[in-house]
Every structure is written in structure tokens, then in C-alpha cells.
Design a protein around this motif. Structure first.
Motif, mmCIF file in Angstrom:
data_model
loop_
_atom_site.group_PDB
_atom_site.id
_atom_site.type_symbol
_atom_site.label_atom_id
_atom_site.label_comp_id
_atom_site.label_asym_id
_atom_site.label_seq_id
_atom_site.Cartn_x
_atom_site.Cartn_y
_atom_site.Cartn_z
ATOM 1 N N GLY A 1 3.232 -12.845 18.388
ATOM 2 C CA GLY A 1 4.504 -12.697 19.093
ATOM 3 C C GLY A 1 4.518 -11.450 19.954
ATOM 4 N N GLU A 2 3.961 -10.352 19.426
ATOM 5 C CA GLU A 2 3.864 -9.120 20.205
ATOM 6 C C GLU A 2 2.958 -9.330 21.418
ATOM 7 O OE1 GLU A 2 2.578 -4.410 19.836
ATOM 8 O OE2 GLU A 2 2.219 -5.734 18.126
ATOM 9 N N ALA A 3 1.839 -10.007 21.225
ATOM 10 C CA ALA A 3 0.926 -10.262 22.343
ATOM 11 C C ALA A 3 1.609 -11.098 23.416
ATOM 12 C CB ALA A 3 -0.340 -10.959 21.832
ATOM 13 N N TRP A 4 2.358 -12.111 23.013
ATOM 14 C CA TRP A 4 3.056 -12.965 23.977
ATOM 15 C C TRP A 4 4.081 -12.154 24.769
ATOM 16 C CZ3 TRP A 4 8.066 -14.539 24.871
ATOM 17 C CH2 TRP A 4 8.221 -15.586 25.784
ATOM 18 N N GLU A 5 4.871 -11.343 24.057
ATOM 19 C CA GLU A 5 5.873 -10.506 24.733
ATOM 20 C C GLU A 5 5.207 -9.567 25.734
ATOM 21 O OE1 GLU A 5 9.222 -10.224 24.705
ATOM 22 O OE2 GLU A 5 9.468 -11.908 23.322
ATOM 23 N N ARG A 6 4.161 -8.903 25.294
ATOM 24 C CA ARG A 6 3.505 -7.900 26.137
ATOM 25 C C ARG A 6 2.787 -8.533 27.324
ATOM 26 N NH1 ARG A 6 1.715 -2.942 22.273
ATOM 27 N NH2 ARG A 6 1.216 -2.093 24.321
ATOM 28 N N ALA A 7 2.339 -9.781 27.181
ATOM 29 C CA ALA A 7 1.635 -10.450 28.283
ATOM 30 C C ALA A 7 2.540 -10.670 29.489
ATOM 31 C CB ALA A 7 1.055 -11.780 27.806
ATOM 32 N N GLY A 8 3.839 -10.537 29.302
ATOM 33 C CA GLY A 8 4.751 -10.661 30.433
ATOM 34 C C GLY A 8 4.675 -9.488 31.391
ATOM 35 N N ALA A 9 4.161 -8.353 30.926
ATOM 36 C CA ALA A 9 4.136 -7.162 31.773
ATOM 37 C C ALA A 9 2.849 -6.343 31.643
ATOM 38 C CB ALA A 9 5.324 -6.270 31.426
ATOM 39 N N GLU A 10 1.928 -6.761 30.777
ATOM 40 C CA GLU A 10 0.721 -5.973 30.520
ATOM 41 C C GLU A 10 -0.509 -6.884 30.503
ATOM 42 O OE1 GLU A 10 1.011 -3.256 27.124
ATOM 43 O OE2 GLU A 10 3.153 -3.743 27.056
ATOM 44 N N ARG A 11 -1.681 -6.235 30.537
ATOM 45 C CA ARG A 11 -2.947 -6.961 30.422
ATOM 46 C C ARG A 11 -3.277 -7.104 28.928
ATOM 47 N NH1 ARG A 11 -3.955 -3.287 34.345
ATOM 48 N NH2 ARG A 11 -5.196 -2.020 32.924
ATOM 49 N N VAL A 12 -3.158 -8.310 28.426
ATOM 50 C CA VAL A 12 -3.383 -8.596 27.014
ATOM 51 C C VAL A 12 -4.700 -9.346 26.860
ATOM 52 C CG1 VAL A 12 -2.519 -9.893 25.005
ATOM 53 C CG2 VAL A 12 -0.924 -8.600 26.447
ATOM 54 N N GLU A 13 -5.448 -8.952 25.840
ATOM 55 C CA GLU A 13 -6.720 -9.590 25.511
ATOM 56 C C GLU A 13 -6.669 -10.050 24.057
ATOM 57 O OE1 GLU A 13 -10.917 -8.139 26.455
ATOM 58 O OE2 GLU A 13 -10.447 -7.078 24.590
ATOM 59 N N ILE A 14 -7.217 -11.235 23.808
ATOM 60 C CA ILE A 14 -7.404 -11.728 22.443
ATOM 61 C C ILE A 14 -8.881 -12.021 22.300
ATOM 62 C CG2 ILE A 14 -6.881 -13.549 20.792
ATOM 63 C CD1 ILE A 14 -4.118 -13.771 22.066
ATOM 64 N N ALA A 15 -9.492 -11.506 21.231
ATOM 65 C CA ALA A 15 -10.945 -11.646 21.112
ATOM 66 C C ALA A 15 -11.380 -11.750 19.658
ATOM 67 C CB ALA A 15 -11.641 -10.462 21.779
ATOM 68 N N CYS A 16 -12.486 -12.445 19.465
ATOM 69 C CA CYS A 16 -13.179 -12.529 18.172
ATOM 70 C C CYS A 16 -14.659 -12.333 18.472
ATOM 71 C CB CYS A 16 -12.897 -13.870 17.490
ATOM 72 S SG CYS A 16 -13.560 -15.314 18.362
ATOM 73 N N GLY A 17 -15.520 -12.652 17.547
ATOM 74 C CA GLY A 17 -16.947 -12.454 17.758
ATOM 75 C C GLY A 17 -17.501 -13.249 18.923
ATOM 76 N N GLY A 18 -17.297 -14.559 18.909
ATOM 77 C CA GLY A 18 -17.865 -15.413 19.939
ATOM 78 C C GLY A 18 -16.918 -15.739 21.082
ATOM 79 N N GLY A 19 -15.620 -15.675 20.822
ATOM 80 C CA GLY A 19 -14.635 -15.945 21.859
ATOM 81 C C GLY A 19 -14.165 -17.379 21.936
ATOM 82 N N TYR A 20 -14.505 -18.208 20.934
ATOM 83 C CA TYR A 20 -14.142 -19.622 20.995
ATOM 84 C C TYR A 20 -13.286 -20.094 19.819
ATOM 85 C CZ TYR A 20 -17.665 -19.633 24.608
ATOM 86 O OH TYR A 20 -18.378 -19.344 25.730
ATOM 87 N N GLY A 21 -13.739 -19.900 18.597
ATOM 88 C CA GLY A 21 -13.029 -20.439 17.439
ATOM 89 C C GLY A 21 -11.729 -19.724 17.148
ATOM 90 N N ARG A 22 -11.828 -18.492 16.683
ATOM 91 C CA ARG A 22 -10.623 -17.726 16.360
ATOM 92 C C ARG A 22 -9.824 -17.399 17.608
ATOM 93 N NH1 ARG A 22 -14.159 -13.543 12.936
ATOM 94 N NH2 ARG A 22 -15.552 -14.163 14.625
ATOM 95 N N THR A 23 -10.516 -16.997 18.673
ATOM 96 C CA THR A 23 -9.827 -16.690 19.925
ATOM 97 C C THR A 23 -9.137 -17.935 20.471
ATOM 98 O OG1 THR A 23 -11.341 -14.895 20.462
ATOM 99 C CG2 THR A 23 -10.157 -15.893 22.312
ATOM 100 N N GLY A 24 -9.850 -19.043 20.502
ATOM 101 C CA GLY A 24 -9.252 -20.284 20.996
ATOM 102 C C GLY A 24 -8.068 -20.730 20.161
ATOM 103 N N THR A 25 -8.172 -20.564 18.849
ATOM 104 C CA THR A 25 -7.073 -20.927 17.963
ATOM 105 C C THR A 25 -5.855 -20.058 18.256
ATOM 106 O OG1 THR A 25 -8.633 -21.646 16.259
ATOM 107 C CG2 THR A 25 -6.378 -21.161 15.536
ATOM 108 N N ALA A 26 -6.067 -18.751 18.393
ATOM 109 C CA ALA A 26 -4.957 -17.848 18.703
ATOM 110 C C ALA A 26 -4.365 -18.159 20.080
ATOM 111 C CB ALA A 26 -5.424 -16.401 18.627
ATOM 112 N N LEU A 27 -5.215 -18.449 21.064
ATOM 113 C CA LEU A 27 -4.702 -18.788 22.392
ATOM 114 C C LEU A 27 -3.897 -20.083 22.353
ATOM 115 C CD1 LEU A 27 -7.762 -17.852 24.642
ATOM 116 C CD2 LEU A 27 -5.566 -16.631 24.489
ATOM 117 N N ALA A 28 -4.344 -21.053 21.555
ATOM 118 C CA ALA A 28 -3.585 -22.302 21.427
ATOM 119 C C ALA A 28 -2.226 -22.037 20.766
ATOM 120 C CB ALA A 28 -4.390 -23.331 20.644
ATOM 121 N N CYS A 29 -2.199 -21.172 19.762
ATOM 122 C CA CYS A 29 -0.931 -20.801 19.132
ATOM 123 C C CYS A 29 -0.040 -20.052 20.125
ATOM 124 C CB CYS A 29 -1.176 -19.966 17.882
ATOM 125 S SG CYS A 29 -1.910 -20.904 16.513
ATOM 126 N N LEU A 30 -0.646 -19.226 20.964
ATOM 127 C CA LEU A 30 0.101 -18.528 22.002
ATOM 128 C C LEU A 30 0.707 -19.537 22.985
ATOM 129 C CD1 LEU A 30 0.518 -15.467 22.571
ATOM 130 C CD2 LEU A 30 -1.297 -15.669 24.245
#
Length: 142
Positions: free
Chosen positions: A76-105
Motif C-alpha cells: 500500500g505504501e509503494a502504491w501511494e508513493r508511486a503516484g509521486a516518486e520512483r518506486v522499485e519492487i525487486a527480488c532475486g530474479g525479478g519474476y516470481g516474487r516481484t511479479g506477484t507483488a506487481l500483480a497485487c499492486l
């Protein structure tokens, strides 16, 4: 003032609201160009320190977040901040956990849970959200 990502930044996901969030794999070098102003790191172990503000959530590779309430709050904090800031979501490979979090976002941004995985696979990476339980997690989010 909005301090957003350059549109050509690798790994960007444009949400339906227009918010831009960068997904990436931490095992690869930091891409050239802009740095995030806020990041959410999804790893089994604490990542090394960075120059920008970051949150770490314990999330073992190929699994789900260890603390779902903390994940929902941080996302929720990442979503709010993405309205005005450069937000990054990352895991080791950038697909499984990152993709899951991006889908939830994307769900937080208005994409129906049943469509969020397809949305992220189309607009971020075809390999995003790697396991059946990650897909189910997105479908039931929040």
C-alpha cells in the motif's frame, strides 16, 4: 512535484492509473539511469544497504510473503508513493516474487484479481508470477 521514471526505463510496469513502478532482479547489476527513491525488496534474507529508502520483507524464493499483513501494508505504501516518486519492487530474479507483488499492486490499482497476473505478464514480463500458489495469492488479494 512528481519525480517519476523516464518512460524508457527497463522493467517498468505502467498501472492503469498511470503510475509507473520498476520491477527488477537483484542478482543483476543496477541498471544505468535513474535510481529509485523508494524500494520494496522481497527476499529470504536482508539485502545489502542502498542509497535510497527501502523496505525489506521476508519472502523465500518461490513461496509467499512470510508476513501477509506486513506485505499488504508495504505494498500500500509503494502504491501511494508511486503516484509521486520512483518506486522499485525487486527480488532475486525479478519474476516470481516481484511479479506477484506487481500483480497485487495492479489489484490495488483497480485490475480485477482474476486478471492481474495476465496484466503483469503482458505489461511487465511474460515469466512473472512463477508458481500456482503465487497465482492463487494474487487472485485472492487483498
Amino acid at each position: 512535484m512528481i519525480d517519476s521514471w523516464e518512460p524508457a526505463t527497463p522493467g517498468l510496469l505502467r498501472l492503469p492509473s498511470g503510475r509507473l513502478v520498476r520491477g527488477r532482479g537483484l542478482r543483476r547489476p543496477l541498471p544505468p539511469g535513474q535510481e529509485p527513491s523508494f524500494a520494496l525488496y522481497l527476499r529470504g534474507r536482508r539485502p545489502p544497504p542502498v542509497r535510497w529508502e527501502a523496505r525489506w520483507l521476508r519472502w523465500p524464493d518461490f513461496w509467499l510473503p512470510s508476513d501477509r499483513a506486513a506485505f499488504e501494508k508495504a505494498l500500500g505504501e509503494a502504491w501511494e508513493r508511486a503516484g509521486a516518486e520512483r518506486v522499485e519492487i525487486a527480488c532475486g530474479g525479478g519474476y516470481g516474487r516481484t511479479g506477484t507483488a506487481l500483480a497485487c499492486l495492479a489489484v490495488l490499482d483497480g485490475v480485477p484479481g482474476g486478471e492481474a497476473v495476465a496484466y503483469v505478464r503482458e505489461h511487465y514480463a511474460a515469466r512473472a508470477v512463477e508458481t500456482p500458489w503465487q497465482r492463487r495469492f494474487v487472485g485472492a488479494f487483498p
